[in-house]
Design a protein around this motif. Structure first.
Motif, PDB file in Angstrom:
ATOM      1  N   UNK A 161      46.533  34.962  19.378  1.00  0.00           N
ATOM      2  CA  UNK A 161      47.699  35.528  20.115  1.00  0.00           C
ATOM      3  C   UNK A 161      48.445  34.447  20.926  1.00  0.00           C
ATOM      4  N   UNK A 162      47.479  33.544  21.472  1.00  0.00           N
ATOM      5  CA  UNK A 162      47.919  32.259  22.439  1.00  0.00           C
ATOM      6  C   UNK A 162      48.774  31.395  21.525  1.00  0.00           C
ATOM      7  N   UNK A 163      47.999  31.430  20.330  1.00  0.00           N
ATOM      8  CA  UNK A 163      48.549  30.326  19.477  1.00  0.00           C
ATOM      9  C   UNK A 163      49.885  30.547  18.853  1.00  0.00           C
ATOM     10  N   UNK A 164      50.091  31.955  18.666  1.00  0.00           N
ATOM     11  CA  UNK A 164      51.207  32.652  17.945  1.00  0.00           C
ATOM     12  C   UNK A 164      52.447  32.564  18.903  1.00  0.00           C
ATOM     13  N   UNK A 166      48.575  37.645  29.519  1.00  0.00           N
ATOM     14  CA  UNK A 166      49.096  37.115  30.961  1.00  0.00           C
ATOM     15  C   UNK A 166      47.811  36.938  31.833  1.00  0.00           C
ATOM     16  N   UNK A 167      46.967  37.787  31.878  1.00  0.00           N
ATOM     17  CA  UNK A 167      45.702  37.718  32.688  1.00  0.00           C
ATOM     18  C   UNK A 167      44.853  36.392  32.355  1.00  0.00           C
ATOM     19  N   UNK A 168      44.906  35.994  31.164  1.00  0.00           N
ATOM     20  CA  UNK A 168      44.501  34.827  30.845  1.00  0.00           C
ATOM     21  C   UNK A 168      45.329  33.577  31.457  1.00  0.00           C
ATOM     22  N   UNK A 169      46.563  33.584  31.353  1.00  0.00           N
ATOM     23  CA  UNK A 169      47.442  32.849  31.820  1.00  0.00           C
ATOM     24  C   UNK A 169      47.201  32.630  33.392  1.00  0.00           C
ATOM     25  N   UNK A 170      46.930  33.914  34.069  1.00  0.00           N
ATOM     26  CA  UNK A 170      46.882  33.848  35.602  1.00  0.00           C
ATOM     27  C   UNK A 170      45.650  33.150  35.897  1.00  0.00           C
ATOM     28  N   UNK A 171      44.583  33.539  35.158  1.00  0.00           N
ATOM     29  CA  UNK A 171      43.016  32.750  35.342  1.00  0.00           C
ATOM     30  C   UNK A 171      43.307  31.155  35.213  1.00  0.00           C
ATOM     31  N   UNK A 172      43.974  30.683  33.983  1.00  0.00           N
ATOM     32  CA  UNK A 172      44.070  29.208  33.992  1.00  0.00           C
ATOM     33  C   UNK A 172      44.852  28.767  35.164  1.00  0.00           C
ATOM     34  N   UNK A 173      45.798  29.391  35.597  1.00  0.00           N
ATOM     35  CA  UNK A 173      46.641  28.637  36.587  1.00  0.00           C
ATOM     36  C   UNK A 173      46.134  28.850  37.862  1.00  0.00           C
ATOM     37  N   UNK A 174      45.224  29.735  38.244  1.00  0.00           N
ATOM     38  CA  UNK A 174      44.677  29.771  39.397  1.00  0.00           C
ATOM     39  C   UNK A 174      43.350  28.522  39.202  1.00  0.00           C
ATOM     40  N   UNK A 175      42.639  28.332  38.202  1.00  0.00           N
ATOM     41  CA  UNK A 175      41.825  27.220  38.109  1.00  0.00           C
ATOM     42  C   UNK A 175      42.476  25.973  38.411  1.00  0.00           C
ATOM     43  N   UNK A 201      56.502  32.259  30.794  1.00  0.00           N
ATOM     44  CA  UNK A 201      57.340  33.255  30.867  1.00  0.00           C
ATOM     45  C   UNK A 201      56.854  34.733  30.461  1.00  0.00           C
ATOM     46  N   UNK A 202      56.005  34.995  29.940  1.00  0.00           N
ATOM     47  CA  UNK A 202      55.525  36.224  29.564  1.00  0.00           C
ATOM     48  C   UNK A 202      54.612  36.585  30.850  1.00  0.00           C
ATOM     49  N   UNK A 203      54.083  35.762  31.508  1.00  0.00           N
ATOM     50  CA  UNK A 203      53.190  36.089  32.979  1.00  0.00           C
ATOM     51  C   UNK A 203      54.184  36.588  33.925  1.00  0.00           C
ATOM     52  N   UNK A 204      55.503  36.175  34.045  1.00  0.00           N
ATOM     53  CA  UNK A 204      56.233  36.598  35.046  1.00  0.00           C
ATOM     54  C   UNK A 204      57.415  37.367  34.744  1.00  0.00           C
ATOM     55  N   UNK A 205      57.796  37.553  33.438  1.00  0.00           N
ATOM     56  CA  UNK A 205      58.973  38.248  33.088  1.00  0.00           C
ATOM     57  C   UNK A 205      58.809  39.594  32.186  1.00  0.00           C
ATOM     58  N   UNK A 206      57.765  39.611  31.701  1.00  0.00           N
ATOM     59  CA  UNK A 206      57.261  40.733  30.751  1.00  0.00           C
ATOM     60  C   UNK A 206      56.847  42.039  31.772  1.00  0.00           C
ATOM     61  N   UNK A 207      57.455  43.173  31.248  1.00  0.00           N
ATOM     62  CA  UNK A 207      57.127  44.352  32.081  1.00  0.00           C
ATOM     63  C   UNK A 207      55.704  44.809  32.073  1.00  0.00           C
ATOM     64  N   UNK A 208      54.709  44.241  30.883  1.00  0.00           N
ATOM     65  CA  UNK A 208      53.414  44.778  30.887  1.00  0.00           C
ATOM     66  C   UNK A 208      52.793  43.833  32.051  1.00  0.00           C
ATOM     67  N   UNK A 209      53.185  42.952  32.558  1.00  0.00           N
ATOM     68  CA  UNK A 209      52.510  42.161  33.728  1.00  0.00           C
ATOM     69  C   UNK A 209      52.733  43.067  34.873  1.00  0.00           C
ATOM     70  N   UNK A 210      53.433  43.968  35.047  1.00  0.00           N
ATOM     71  CA  UNK A 210      53.409  44.718  36.077  1.00  0.00           C
ATOM     72  C   UNK A 210      52.802  46.265  36.083  1.00  0.00           C
ATOM     73  N   UNK A 211      52.412  46.487  34.886  1.00  0.00           N
ATOM     74  CA  UNK A 211      51.997  47.900  34.562  1.00  0.00           C
ATOM     75  C   UNK A 211      50.341  47.983  34.455  1.00  0.00           C
ATOM     76  N   UNK A 212      49.763  46.721  34.193  1.00  0.00           N
ATOM     77  CA  UNK A 212      48.356  46.760  34.186  1.00  0.00           C
ATOM     78  C   UNK A 212      47.616  46.434  35.516  1.00  0.00           C
ATOM     79  N   UNK A 213      46.842  47.157  36.050  1.00  0.00           N
ATOM     80  CA  UNK A 213      46.161  46.864  37.234  1.00  0.00           C
ATOM     81  C   UNK A 213      45.532  45.617  37.146  1.00  0.00           C
ATOM     82  N   UNK A 214      44.687  45.101  36.176  1.00  0.00           N
ATOM     83  CA  UNK A 214      44.030  44.065  35.950  1.00  0.00           C
ATOM     84  C   UNK A 214      45.030  42.701  35.922  1.00  0.00           C
ATOM     85  N   UNK A 215      46.302  42.802  35.340  1.00  0.00           N
ATOM     86  CA  UNK A 215      47.174  41.873  35.443  1.00  0.00           C
ATOM     87  C   UNK A 215      47.740  41.717  36.855  1.00  0.00           C
ATOM     88  N   UNK A 216      48.025  42.467  37.661  1.00  0.00           N
ATOM     89  CA  UNK A 216      48.429  42.618  38.862  1.00  0.00           C
ATOM     90  C   UNK A 216      47.254  42.016  39.986  1.00  0.00           C
TER      91      UNK A 216
END
Length: 195
Positions: A21-24, A64-73, A107-122
């Motif tokens: 999915x990341x590749x795509x 998005x969770x993957x991206x946030x974890x990478x960004x945090x690191x 862009x997905x991490x900050x712009x997509x609605x799914x990033x606001x609706x999943x508790x793990x993403x939040x």
């Protein structure tokens, strides 16, 4: 042997689907991403990704969770490697560099609605914010912290967005890092950088 069984030879179907999915995502945008396309890229049956991602939003949230974890690191590494007094600039440079290196994911991490609706993403997003909050807490009075945090985020996120949208066109990572340093130093002043 079935395609599904062959797919499990990845050793970790969830990770294989996430990598596909990341590749795509980096090749196109989230609108082109589907669980079937992920299955094809991962080399598994069309239904295999559904074992871990019940729908496209769940897959996007996992990205998005993957991206946030990478960004945090990246932020933590920049903070710990920076010279004393340069920590905020280093974290700002890491944030902007991450945006430029991973435009579709950012862009997905900050712009997509799914990033606001999943508790793990939040929670993953909040963990990124906590990196800066820990540094700010040591230097900024409590009453000013919320506004300072918003201002810092707006500054670096806005800079990353301008770069992604082609409004600023530095040549290469070194110029991006220097631009980030100059903008942060100009906007916050040298005393504010001693976080």
């Amino acid at each position: 042997m079935s395609t599904l069984r062959a797919g499990y030879h990845h050793g970790d179907l969830r990770a294989a689907c996430l990598a596909a999915a990341l590749s795509l995502l980096e090749e196109g945008d989230e609108g082109d991403l589907s669980l079937r396309a992920v299955a094809r890229r991962a080399g598994v049956s069309p239904t295999a990704p559904y074992r871990h991602y019940p729908d496209k939003d769940a897959l996007l949230a996992a990205l998005a969770i993957h991206g946030y974890r990478e960004l945090r690191a990246e932020l933590l590494a920049a903070d710990s490697a920076a010279a004393e007094g340069d920590e905020y600039v280093a974290m700002a440079q890491a944030y902007v560099a991450y945006a430029v290196a991973h435009p579709a994911l950012f862009r997905l991490m900050f712009d997509h609605a799914c990033t606001r609706s999943h508790p793990e993403t939040t929670a993953a997003s909040a963990a990124v914010t906590e990196v800066l909050a820990a540094r700010v807490a040591a230097a900024v009075p409590a009453a000013q912290r919320p506004a300072f945090m918003i201002g810092c985020w707006a500054l670096v996120h806005g800079l990353g967005s301008l770069l992604l949208n082609g409004k600023l066109t530095p040549n290469g990572p070194d110029e991006v890092a220097e631009l980030t340093r100059a903008v942060v130093a100009t906007m916050l002043g040298s005393s504010a950088l001693r976080l």
